[in-house]
Design an enzyme around this catalytic site. Structure first.
Site, PDB file in Angstrom:
ATOM      1  N   GLU A 263      -1.638   7.553  -5.782  1.00 35.86           N
ATOM      2  CA  GLU A 263      -2.725   8.143  -6.563  1.00 35.86           C
ATOM      3  C   GLU A 263      -3.989   7.577  -5.955  1.00 35.86           C
ATOM      4  O   GLU A 263      -4.183   6.370  -5.932  1.00 35.86           O
ATOM      5  CB  GLU A 263      -2.521   7.739  -8.029  1.00 35.86           C
ATOM      6  CG  GLU A 263      -3.347   8.531  -9.000  1.00 35.86           C
ATOM      7  CD  GLU A 263      -4.498   7.714  -9.507  1.00 35.86           C
ATOM      8  OE1 GLU A 263      -4.292   6.891 -10.388  1.00 35.86           O
ATOM      9  OE2 GLU A 263      -5.622   7.905  -8.995  1.00 35.86           O
ATOM     10  N   CYS A 300     -10.083   5.941 -12.115  1.00 35.24           N
ATOM     11  CA  CYS A 300      -9.747   7.071 -11.234  1.00 35.24           C
ATOM     12  C   CYS A 300     -10.198   8.395 -11.828  1.00 35.24           C
ATOM     13  O   CYS A 300     -10.380   9.371 -11.125  1.00 35.24           O
ATOM     14  CB  CYS A 300      -8.265   7.096 -10.925  1.00 35.24           C
ATOM     15  SG  CYS A 300      -7.275   6.299 -12.148  1.00 35.24           S
TER      16      CYS A 300
HETATM   17  P1  NAP Z   1      -7.086  -0.387  -1.563  1.00 37.02           P
HETATM   18  O1  NAP Z   1      -7.999  -0.958  -0.571  1.00 37.02           O
HETATM   19  O2  NAP Z   1      -6.467   0.924  -1.226  1.00 37.02           O
HETATM   20  O3  NAP Z   1      -5.932  -1.461  -1.855  1.00 37.02           O
HETATM   21  C1  NAP Z   1      -4.858  -1.228  -2.743  1.00 37.02           C
HETATM   22  C2  NAP Z   1      -3.637  -1.982  -2.274  1.00 37.02           C
HETATM   23  O4  NAP Z   1      -3.143  -1.387  -1.075  1.00 37.02           O
HETATM   24  C3  NAP Z   1      -3.915  -3.434  -1.920  1.00 37.02           C
HETATM   25  O5  NAP Z   1      -2.768  -4.185  -2.248  1.00 37.02           O
HETATM   26  C4  NAP Z   1      -4.119  -3.422  -0.426  1.00 37.02           C
HETATM   27  O6  NAP Z   1      -3.788  -4.645   0.178  1.00 37.02           O
HETATM   28  C5  NAP Z   1      -3.145  -2.327  -0.004  1.00 37.02           C
HETATM   29  N1  NAP Z   1      -3.580  -1.620   1.201  1.00 37.02           N
HETATM   30  C6  NAP Z   1      -4.804  -1.119   1.463  1.00 37.02           C
HETATM   31  N2  NAP Z   1      -4.824  -0.537   2.674  1.00 37.02           N
HETATM   32  C7  NAP Z   1      -3.584  -0.666   3.191  1.00 37.02           C
HETATM   33  C8  NAP Z   1      -2.973  -0.272   4.405  1.00 37.02           C
HETATM   34  N3  NAP Z   1      -3.658   0.366   5.355  1.00 37.02           N
HETATM   35  N4  NAP Z   1      -1.670  -0.582   4.591  1.00 37.02           N
HETATM   36  C9  NAP Z   1      -0.984  -1.234   3.644  1.00 37.02           C
HETATM   37  N5  NAP Z   1      -1.489  -1.634   2.474  1.00 37.02           N
HETATM   38  C10 NAP Z   1      -2.782  -1.356   2.240  1.00 37.02           C
HETATM   39  O7  NAP Z   1      -7.788  -0.192  -2.949  1.00 37.02           O
HETATM   40  P2  NAP Z   1      -8.665  -1.182  -3.818  1.00 37.02           P
HETATM   41  O8  NAP Z   1      -8.668  -2.569  -3.278  1.00 37.02           O
HETATM   42  O9  NAP Z   1      -8.156  -0.992  -5.148  1.00 37.02           O
HETATM   43  O10 NAP Z   1     -10.136  -0.585  -3.774  1.00 37.02           O
HETATM   44  C11 NAP Z   1     -10.791  -0.133  -2.609  1.00 37.02           C
HETATM   45  C12 NAP Z   1     -11.313   1.283  -2.810  1.00 37.02           C
HETATM   46  O11 NAP Z   1     -10.253   2.122  -3.270  1.00 37.02           O
HETATM   47  C13 NAP Z   1     -12.370   1.457  -3.878  1.00 37.02           C
HETATM   48  O12 NAP Z   1     -13.652   1.209  -3.437  1.00 37.02           O
HETATM   49  C14 NAP Z   1     -12.187   2.882  -4.283  1.00 37.02           C
HETATM   50  O13 NAP Z   1     -12.907   3.723  -3.436  1.00 37.02           O
HETATM   51  C15 NAP Z   1     -10.748   3.147  -4.094  1.00 37.02           C
HETATM   52  N6  NAP Z   1      -9.975   3.165  -5.364  1.00 37.02           N
HETATM   53  C16 NAP Z   1      -9.733   4.345  -5.940  1.00 37.02           C
HETATM   54  C17 NAP Z   1      -8.995   4.376  -7.100  1.00 37.02           C
HETATM   55  C18 NAP Z   1      -8.691   5.666  -7.767  1.00 37.02           C
HETATM   56  O14 NAP Z   1      -7.908   5.658  -8.695  1.00 37.02           O
HETATM   57  N7  NAP Z   1      -9.242   6.775  -7.363  1.00 37.02           N
HETATM   58  C19 NAP Z   1      -8.489   3.218  -7.678  1.00 37.02           C
HETATM   59  C20 NAP Z   1      -8.755   2.008  -7.074  1.00 37.02           C
HETATM   60  C21 NAP Z   1      -9.498   2.018  -5.899  1.00 37.02           C
HETATM   61  P3  NAP Z   1      -4.790  -5.891   0.169  1.00 37.02           P
HETATM   62  O15 NAP Z   1      -4.409  -6.665  -1.032  1.00 37.02           O
HETATM   63  O16 NAP Z   1      -4.529  -6.590   1.447  1.00 37.02           O
HETATM   64  O17 NAP Z   1      -6.184  -5.353   0.093  1.00 37.02           O
END
Ligand code: NAP
Length: 520
Positions: A263, A300
Site C-alpha cells: 500500500e 495514507c
Molecule cells: P519507506 O521509505 O517506504 O519505508 C518503509 C519500510 O520499507 C522501511 O522498513 C524501509 O526500511 C523499507 N524500505 C524502503 N525502501 C526499501 C527498498 N528499496 N528495499 C527494501 N526495503 C525498503 O516509507 P517511510 O519510511 O514510511 O516513509 C517515507 C515516505 O513514504 C514518506 O515520505 C511518504 O511519502 C511515503 N509514505 C506513504 C504512505 C502511504 O500510506 N501513502 C505511508 C507511509 C509513508 P528502512 O527501515 O531501512 O527505512
C-alpha cells in the site's frame, strides 16, 4: 546495552551494524541502541517460519482465535510502556498511542471473531454424480488454506496498527501463516515491546517457534534478503511508492515469484461538484481542514488535491479553507526522511508554472528537529492536466486546490488520474444523478468512493476497502484493512475424490463447524 532481533524464541547476536531511534521532537538520538540482524539470522528466521508452516496450517480456527485474543490482551495491558516509548520515538501524542493500541487489539479480536465464525474459508462443495452421462462427475471440495511464511514491513505512520502485530500480521496469522516482521528504523523500541509480548503469547499457546520473528536492520539489505528467501510466500507492506515498488520488483524477479501487497501512494482527490452549496461551505471547509491536518497529514488517506468550481462559491470556499489552515501551527513529523521529502515536495510543486502559493507556514525549517506546518497551493485545471508532477503524493499537511470550469473538465481529470485509495464527491444528492458518469468513472480509479464524507479516519470493519489500483497498491483486488485482508494470505485448495474422514472439518458432509458453504 544493545537490543537485538527476536529470531523465534532466541535473541539475535550483536553485529557491527547498529542504529538508534531519533526523538523527532528534540532531534536527538534516544538511549537504546539496536543491533541489525545478519544475513544468517534472516535465514534462521525464515527456516523457523518454514518449519512452522504445517503446524500452523493444521490449527483449528478456535486455536488461532485464542492466540490472537491473547496478543490483543497483552497489547492492551502494555499501554503504559507503549505510551512512554512510542511518544518518544514518533512525537505522537499519548491520545494517539491509546487510540492506536485500541485499534490494533481491536483488529486482532476482529480476526478472532472471523475465525470463530469460520465461513471465511469460502467452502465450496460439488458432490459426485457417478452415473452422470456421458462422464461421471467427481466429488470436488474447495476451501482457502494458508499460503505459508509472510514478511511484514512495519509502517512509519502506524507504529502499532500497521506494524509488528498490526493489520498485515493479524490477517496473516488468522489465515494460518507464520510471520517475519521487518521493524521500521523510526520506532524499534515500540516494535520490541510488541514483539516480546507476541513471543509470550506464542509460548503460552504452545505454537511453533517460527510463528513469529522480528528483525532489525535496513530495508535495502536485511529487508530485501527476507523477501529473497526461498521459504517466503508473500509480503505485506505500507510505505513509499519507491520502497513498495522495489520490493514488488524483487519478489517478481525471484525464480519463484511471490505476491507483494504493498500500500503506497495516493492523493485521495476531493471533488466539490458544480452544485456545491454555499450553505454547507463552513462545515465542509472545517471537515477538509481537520482531514488534511490529522496526524500532521501523515495518513495514507490524507486528501492531497481538491477540485473546486471556478465561481464565487468556489472562491469563498478557497479563502475560508486557507484561513483555517493558517490556524494549525507547527507539529513534529514522524521522522527526518518524511520531513525532508515533505519540504522538497512542496518546494518543487510551488515552483511549477501556474501554481500559486496561498499559504505556507514559514517556520518548519529547523535543522535538528522535524517540525512541519501546512501548505496550500492553488492552480487551474489547464496546468494540472499538463503537469504530472501536480498529481504526485506529498506526504504531510499539504493541499493543492485546483479550480475547474465545468463538469467536462472534471470528467477529463478523473480519466487521467492514477489509481487512488479513495475519491470523495461533495454536493447535494441530486448532483450524483446529474453527474453519474463522473461517479462511474471515479469507481474505476479508486478502492473507496465517498459521498459528502472525508477519507481519513478509516473504519476497521468487514465492509471497508483500503486498497485501490496502482500506484495506490500493487494489487487492486485486495484490502489491507478489514476482515477481507485475510484473503491476501490464503489460496484455494481443491480436494477431489477424498473420503469424508480425511477432509478438513470445513468440507465434511456433516458440516461439524456449521459454517456457510456453497453446495450442490
Ligand atoms: P519507506 O521509505 O517506504 O519505508 C518503509 C519500510 O520499507 C522501511 O522498513 C524501509 O526500511 C523499507 N524500505 C524502503 N525502501 C526499501 C527498498 N528499496 N528495499 C527494501 N526495503 C525498503 O516509507 P517511510 O519510511 O514510511 O516513509 C517515507 C515516505 O513514504 C514518506 O515520505 C511518504 O511519502 C511515503 N509514505 C506513504 C504512505 C502511504 O500510506 N501513502 C505511508 C507511509 C509513508 P528502512 O527501515 O531501512 O527505512
Amino acid at each position: 546495552m544493545i537490543e537485538t532481533s527476536l529470531i523465534g524464541f532466541s535473541r539475535g547476536e550483536q553485529t557491527n551494524s547498529s542504529f538508534y531511534a531519533v526523538n523527532p521532537v528534540s532531534g536527538s538520538d534516544l538511549e537504546v541502541q539496536y543491533g541489525s540482524s545478519s544475513g544468517k539470522e534472516v535465514e534462521r528466521a525464515c527456516e523457523l517460519a518454514h518449519l512452522a508452516t504445517q503446524p500452523l496450517a493444521s490449527l483449528s480456527g478456535a486455536a488461532k482465535a485464542n492466540f490472537l485474543r491473547s496478543v490483543a490482551d497483552r497489547l492492551d495491558a502494555s499501554i503504559e510502556e507503549l505510551i512512554e516509548t512510542m511518544t518518544m520515538e514518533t512525537g505522537l501524542p499519548e491520545g494517539r498511542v491509546r487510540g492506536e493500541t485500541g485499534r490494533t487489539s481491536g483488529q486482532l479480536r476482529m480476526f478472532a471473531k472471523l475465525l470463530d465464525e469460520g465461513s471465511w474459508v469460502d467452502a465450496r462443495i460439488d458432490r459426485a454424480i457417478p452415473d452422470r452421462v456421458p462422464v461421471p462427475k467427481p466429488d470436488l471440495r474447495t476451501m482457502l488454506r494458508p499460503v505459508g511464511p509472510v514478511a511484514v514491513f512495519c509502517a512509519s505512520n502506524f507504529p502499532l496498527a500497521f506494524s509488528v502485530a498490526g493489520g498485515d500480521t493479524a490477517s496473516a496469522w488468522a489465515a494460518g501463516c507464520p510471520v517475519i516482521v521487518k521493524a521500521h528504523h523510526a520506532h524499534p523500541g515500540t516494535a520490541l515491546i510488541v514483539g516480546k509480548l507476541v513471543v509470550e503469547s506464542v509460548r503460552e499457546h504452545k505454537l511453533p517457534e517460527g510463528t513469529f520473528s522480528l528483525i532489525f536492520g535496513s530495508g535495502q539489505t536485511i529487508g530485501q534478503s527476507i523477501v529473497k528467501n526461498t521459504h517466503l510466500k508473500a509480503v505485506g507492506f505500507t510505505g513509499s511508492r519507491q520502497g513498495g515498488r522495489a520490493l514488488y520488483d524483487l519478489a517478481s524477479s525471484r525464480s519463484e515469484p511471490i505476491p507483494v501487497f504493498a500500500e503506497m501512494s495516493s492523493i485521495n482527490p476531493i471533488f466539490l461538484l458544480p452544485e456545491f452549496e454555499e450553505a454547507r461551505m463552513e462545515e465542509i471547509a472545517e471537515g477538509l481542514f481537520s482531514s488534511a491536518t490529522m496526524g500532521v497529514g501523515q495518513f495514507c488517506t490524507n486528501p492531497g488535491v481538491v477540485f473546486y468550481p471556478d465561481n464565487e462559491v468556489g472562491a469563498s470556499f478557497r479563502s475560508l479553507f486557507v484561513k483555517k489552515m493558517n490556524t494549525f501551527g507547527l507539529a513534529p513529523m514522524l521522522h527526518k526522511r518524511i520531513y525532508e521529502s515533505y519540504i522538497s515536495g512542496i518546494n518543487q510543486i510551488s515552483q511549477q508554472n501556474g501554481v500559486e502559493e496561498l499559504f505556507r507556514s514559514d517556520s518548519y525549517s529547523d535543522e535538528d528537529s522535524s517540525y512541519a506546518g501546512p501548505c496550500v497551493l492553488n492552480t487551474d485545471m489547464n496546468c494540472f492536466l499538463k503537469n504530472p508532477l501536480l498529481s504526485e503524493e506529498i506526504f504531510g499537511p499539504f493541499t493543492l486546490l485546483v479550480s475547474y470550469a465545468d463538469s467536462d473538465e472534471l470528467f477529463k481529470v478523473i480519466l487521467g488520474l492514477d489509481g487512488q485509495l479513495t475519491g470523495s464527491l461533495f454536493g447535494p444528492e441530486s448532483s450524483l444523478t446529474k453527474h453519474n458518469k463522473i461517479l462511474d468513472l471515479l469507481e474505476t480509479k479508486v478502492g473507496r468512493v465517498l459521498f459528502n464524507q472525508f477519507p481519513t479516519g478509516v473504519e476497521v470493519c468487514p465492509s471497508i476497502v483500503h486498497g485501490g489500483p496502482y500506484p495506490a497498491t500493487t494489487d487492486s483486488r485486495s484490502t489491507s484493512v478489514g476482515t477481507a485482508a485475510i484473503l491476501r494470505f490464503a489460496r484455494p485448495i481443491c480436494y477431489q475424490g477424498f473420503p469424508d474422514t480425511m477432509l478438513p472439518p470445513e468440507l465434511r458432509e456433516a458440516n461439524p463447524l456449521g459454517i456457510n458453504r456453497t453446495e450442490s
